[in-house]
Design an enzyme around this catalytic site. Structure first.
Site: not given
Length: 541
Positions: A77, A104-105, A191, A193, A245-246, A248-249, A397
Site C-alpha cells: 500500500g 511490503c506495507y 512484491h 506477485e 453481447s457476443g 467472450v464473457d 478474464k
C-alpha cells in the site's frame, strides 16, 4: 479504525456452494491496503489452482473465521505505518491461528503491530534487487539465493518483533524476508506477485501449498461442474434471460447456461447502436446457425441515442446505459417471457473496479476507490424485477477464456479482444451522436482489419480507436479541413488489471493512419496513446 464491513456478494455465494455439497475449496484471503498489485496477488494464487478473494483491510477477525480461509495475505500500500491515519487491520488477526504473509506495507504493519520498529530508509529501494537467502526454510524452499525480486519501498524494518528471525536480505535491505515459524507469520519487503520477481511464483506456492496446506482444486473442470450444479439448483425449472453481447464473457455464459438448463435459456441481444461495424448481424447468425442457440434480436438504437443526448460525463453515460439495458430486458421479458432470472457476464474485475467509495466518519479516511462503474454492476436499479445469475463473477478474464474452451466455445470468440458493455459510447469522449458513432465505427474497423492482416491480433490484449470531441485544421486535396482526431489505443496485458501500451510496428501504424484519414469522412488526424495502466485505464471512459 476497525469497523465491520459487509462481505462481498460472491463470498455468500461461496458459502452457498458449500451448503450444496460441493467441494470445499481451499481459500486464501487478500486484505487490501490500497495496493495497485492486490489483484495480481489474487491472480498468482489462482494460477496455483487455489481460490482467492480480495477483502477490505477492515474485515474483522470474526468475519474471517466465518469464511474459514487457509491463509491470509496482507497487501502492500502507499501508506507508512507511522503516518497518522495509516490503515491497520483488526488487531485480533495476529492471534487468529491462520498463516499470514505480509507483503511490503503488509510486512511493515505486521512488524509495527507486534512490537518491532519501522523507519524511513536512508536509501529507498526500487526496481530489481537480488535476494540473498540466509535460511532456506519453508517459505524460501527451492528458491535460489540471488534470485531477482521487485522492490518498491522507502521504509524498512529496523527491529524485528520478538519471535521473528531474518531469513533473507538484499544489498540495501537487511530485513527482506522475516518469519515467526511457530505462529506461521511471514513478511517480505518485495512484491513476489509482479512478473519482474523471478523468485516470486515459487515463494507464493510455498506459502499456499506448504505453509497453508492448500490443495490445487480450483480448476476449470471443477468450476464448470460446480457452476452447472449451482445453476440447476438455483434456477430449478424457471426460465433465464441472458444479456448476450457476443463477447467472450457473455458467449461463455451462454454456452455454460445452455449446458446447465438447455431450453430454459433465452438469449436476447439488445442492439443499442453502440456495437462495432457489422457485428450485430454476424452475432445473431453465428449463434443461431452455427451454435444452434436461439437469439432474440431487439433493436433499440434510437432509444439509447436519445437517452444520451447532451450527456458528456462518463459515469453518467454508464449509469444511463445500465438503466436502459435493464429496462430493455424488462420489456423483452414481457414479450418473450415471463422470466424469473437475468444472467449477466459480470467478472471479478468488474466487481473490484465498481467498489463504492466509503469514508470513515471519524478519520475521514478513504477506504476504497471507485475507478469506474461497470454498466452491469453500477447501473443496476434498486427496483430490478429479476433475480440475477452471475456464475462468472468470481473469475478473471483469462479464467473465463479457459472456461469458454472447456464448454466448447470456438477459438475465434475465446481469443476475441475484450469489448466494453457500453460499447462505442465510452470510446467517444463527450456527447454521443449518430455522426460520431458512424465515424468511430469506420475507423475502428480499419484498426481491427490491419491488426489482423499483419498477424498481430493475438499479440495484443486490445486494439481499438477512440474519437475525441474536438476538431483541428488540416489540408486534404489543397483544401482546408476542420475535422475530428482519432486516437489509436493498443495495449498488452495478462488479465486487464494492469496493461502496457503496445509497441506496434511503425509501418503498421502508418497504414492505419493513412487508411483512416483517406477512408473515414470527418477525420483528418490520427494520434497514438502511449499510456500504461496505471496511471491510465485501458478504456478512455
Amino acid at each position: 479504525m476497525n469497523t465491520t464491513v459487509t462481505l462481498p456478494k460472491n463470498q455468500s455465494d461461496f458459502r452457498q456452494e458449500q451448503q450444496l455439497g460441493q467441494i470445499r475449496h481451499a481459500m486464501i484471503i487478500i486484505l487490501d491496503f490500497g495496493s495497485q498489485y492486490s489483484e495480481l496477488i489474487a491472480r498468482r494464487i489462482r494460477e496455483a489452482q487455489v481460490y482467492s478473494e480480495i477483502l477490505s483491510y477492515r474485515t474483522t477477525a470474526e468475519q474471517i473465521r466465518q469464511l474459514n480461509p487457509n491463509g491470509i495475505i496482507l497487501s502492500g500500500g502507499p501508506s507508512s505505518v507511522y503516518d497518522n491515519g495509516a490503515p491497520r487491520c483488526n488487531p485480533e488477526l495476529w492471534d487468529i491461528g491462520i498463516p499470514i504473509l505480509g507483503v511490503c506495507y503488509g510486512m511493515q504493519l505486521m512488524v509495527d503491530e507486534l512490537g518491532g520498529h519501522v523507519t524511513r530508509s536512508e536509501h529507498g529501494e526500487y526496481g530489481k534487487a537480488a535476494l540473498f537467502i540466509d535460511n532456506p526454510t519453508d517459505l524460501l524452499a527451492n528458491i535460489d539465493s540471488g534470485s531477482i525480486m521487485w522492490m518498491s519501498h522507502s521504509d524498512s524494518v529496523q527491529q524485528m518483533p520478538k519471535g521473528f528471525e531474518l531469513i533473507a536480505h538484499t544489498d540495501n535491505t537487511s530485513c527482506a524476508v522475516i518469519a515467526d515459524h511457530d505462529r506461521k507469520l511471514y513478511g517480505v519487503q518485495f512484491h513476489p506477485e509482479v512478473v519482474n520477481s523471478i523468485g516470486g511464483p515459487p515463494l507464493i506456492r510455498n506459502f499456499v501449498y506448504h505453509i497453508c496446506n492448500c490443495k490445487p482444486t480450483w480448476t476449470t473442470a471443477t468450476f464448470v461442474e460446480e457452476s452447472i450444479q449451482e445453476i440447476r439448483v438455483k434456477v430449478a425449472k424457471k426460465r433465464v434471460l441472458l444479456a448476450l453481447s457476443g463477447g467472450v464473457d457473455s458467449s461463455t455464459l451462454a454456452f455454460l447456461l445452455h449446458k446447465a438448463i438447455g431450453d430454459q435459456l433465452t438469449c436476447v441481444f439488445i442492439d443499442q447502436g453502440f456495437m462495432r461495424k457489422y457485428e450485430p448481424e454476424r452475432l445473431v447468425k453465428l449463434f443461431q446457425e452455427q451454435f444452434h442457440i436461439p437469439v432474440e434480436h431487439v433493436s433499440v438504437r434510437d432509444r439509447f441515442l436519445r437517452a444520451l443526448t447532451g450527456i458528456t460525463d462518463p459515469e453518467e453515460k454508464r449509469r444511463i446505459i445500465g438503466h436502459e439495458f435493464i429496462h430493455a430486458f424488462e420489456e423483452a421479458s414481457k414479450e418473450f417471457g415471463p422470466f424469473d432470472y437475468l444472467a449477466q457476464g459480470t467478472l471479478y474485475p468488474d466487481v473490484i473496479e465498481s467498489a463504492n467509495t466509503s469514508i470513515d466518519p471519524q478519520t475521514g479516511e478513504r477506504v476504497a476507490v471507485k475507478i469506474k462503474s461497470h454498466h452491469n454492476v453500477g447501473g443496476l436499479p434498486r427496483d430490478l424485477i429479476f433475480k440475477l445469475v452471475e456464475p462468472l463473477q468470481k473469475l478473471f478474464k483469462d479464467e473465463v477464456r479457459q472456461v469458454g474452451r472447456s464448454v466448447g466455445l470456438p477459438e475465434e470468440i475465446v481469443n476475441r479482444h475484450p469489448f466494453p458493455g457500453p460499447g462505442l459510447a465510452i470510446r467517444i469522449i463527450g456527447e454521443v451522436t449518430a455522426e460520431r458513432l458512424n465515424i468511430l465505427r469506420d475507423a475502428d474497423l480499419i484498426v481491427r482489419q490491419e491488426i489482423k492482416h499483419h498477424g498481430l491480433y493475438h499479440d495484443y490484449w486490445q486494439a481499438f480507436a477512440v474519437l475525441l470531441p474536438i476538431r483541428s485544421v488540416g489540408v486534404m486535396g489543397d483544401q482546408r479541413t476542420y475535422a475530428y482526431p482519432i486516437v489509436l489505443r493498443v495495449v498488452t496485458s495478462e488479465d486487464g488489471m494492469t496493461a502496457d501500451w503496445a509497441r506496434v510496428p511503425h509501418h503498421v501504424l502508418e497504414v492505419m493512419s493513412n487508411r483512416i484519414v483517406n477512408e473515414v469522412k470527418g477525420v483528418n488526424r490520427v494520434l497514438l496513446d502511449i499510456t500504461s495502466k496505471p496511471p491510465g485505464t485501458i478504456e478512455w471512459e
